[in-house]
Design a protein around this motif. Structure first.
Motif, mmCIF file in Angstrom:
data_model
loop_
_atom_site.group_PDB
_atom_site.id
_atom_site.type_symbol
_atom_site.label_atom_id
_atom_site.label_comp_id
_atom_site.label_asym_id
_atom_site.label_seq_id
_atom_site.Cartn_x
_atom_site.Cartn_y
_atom_site.Cartn_z
ATOM 1 N N GLY A 86 47.597 43.026 55.790
ATOM 2 C CA GLY A 86 49.080 43.247 55.134
ATOM 3 C C GLY A 86 49.167 43.774 55.404
ATOM 4 N N SER B 168 41.382 41.616 39.400
ATOM 5 C CA SER B 168 40.848 41.619 40.943
ATOM 6 C C SER B 168 39.160 41.116 41.274
ATOM 7 C CB SER B 168 41.020 43.262 40.974
ATOM 8 O OG SER B 168 39.462 43.996 40.647
ATOM 9 N N SER C 242 45.472 41.499 48.494
ATOM 10 C CA SER C 242 46.143 42.049 47.268
ATOM 11 C C SER C 242 45.387 43.219 47.167
ATOM 12 C CB SER C 242 46.528 40.702 46.761
ATOM 13 O OG SER C 242 45.466 40.090 46.645
ATOM 14 N N ARG D 7 46.178 46.730 45.917
ATOM 15 C CA ARG D 7 45.687 47.039 44.003
ATOM 16 C C ARG D 7 45.579 48.693 44.167
ATOM 17 N NH1 ARG D 7 43.679 43.490 42.547
ATOM 18 N NH2 ARG D 7 42.330 44.882 42.117
#
Lengths: 160, 87
Positions: free
Chosen positions: A36, A157, B75, B79
């Protein structure tokens, strides 16, 4: 020497292992590539740039592991580094040291584990690194080779 | 395999600069060894090192999936980093 590895995210760097990473003969040079991008997450690919040899298999040219700085998910994590390693990595203080734990990915990914028993110890100034092989047992150290990820408060999540 | 009989306090040279000393032997069969070796010589308990090797190889074998799932890991990681940044 105790080190606690305080960073909040993982950043890219090049590592030179002082000895082969256990299990992978000739594995000395690695690149940490955050998934990322820099400063956005807590996981990174640890890619080996050497051709490595695993017992009973063909040479591997693209060894890749998943890593995370253990102090982020496991608050208060710390590890004892013996004098031999301090000297080998030329660490002048605990602020020199960074830690990465190797993740064993599973599905769903919240079920993954990380090796907090024998983290990779890094001299962040020089990039020298080595995987800790503790003299004490997992029970004595208090961290497992397969430490579960701590619970995630956001249930969204844990879906995959 | 070479086997040698030694008594407590007796020593063995391995090469020119590694010295093994039998420090003590307990009645239940535990043997304490002292090892003097150059710093660059790796000395590890066999069972510990083998478990770390196995876990490293198992983790690497499970990792190709992560490349496929990089977006999910990105992700999830972002988070959890945000959650950590909050007081």
């Amino acid at each position: 020497m105790l080190t606690t590895a305080p960073p909040i995210t993982v950043t890219g760097m090049e590592l030179t292992f002082r000895r082969d990473m256990p299990g992978f003969r000739a594995a000395r040079h690695f690149v940490v590539k955050p998934i990322g991008g820099d400063g956005t997450g807590i996981f990174a690919h640890l890619r080996c740039t050497d051709t490595v040899y695993v017992q009973g298999s063909r040479p591997i040219d693209n060894l890749t592991l998943l890593v995370t700085p253990p102090g982020i998910l496991w608050r208060g994590y710390e590890v004892r580094i013996d004098e031999a390693m301090v000297e080998e990595l030329q660490l002048s203080g605990s602020e020199d040291a960074a830690l990465l734990a190797i993740v064993h990915p599973r599905k769903p990914l919240s079920e993954s584990t990380a090796n907090l028993y024998s983290p990779i110890v890094i001299n962040r100034r020089t990039g020298f690194a080595d995987q800790l092989v503790p003299a004490a047992s997992e029970k004595e150290v208090g961290w497992s080779l397969r430490t579960p990820f701590p619970p995630d408060r956001d249930p969204a999540s844990s879906t995959h | 395999m070479l086997t040698l009989t030694r008594e407590v306090g007796q020593q063995i040279y391995i090469g020119d600069d590694i010295v093994l000393t039998v420090v003590s032997v307990s009645p239940n069969g535990r043997v304490r060894l002292g090892i003097e070796a150059p710093k660059q010589v790796r000395i590890d308990r066999k069972e510990v090192l083998e478990r770390i090797r196995e876990e490293n190889v198992d983790s690497a074998n499970a990792t190709p999936d992560v490349t496929v799932d990089a977006a999910a890991w990105a992700s999830y990681g972002a988070r959890r980093a945000n959650a950590r940044a909050k007081p």
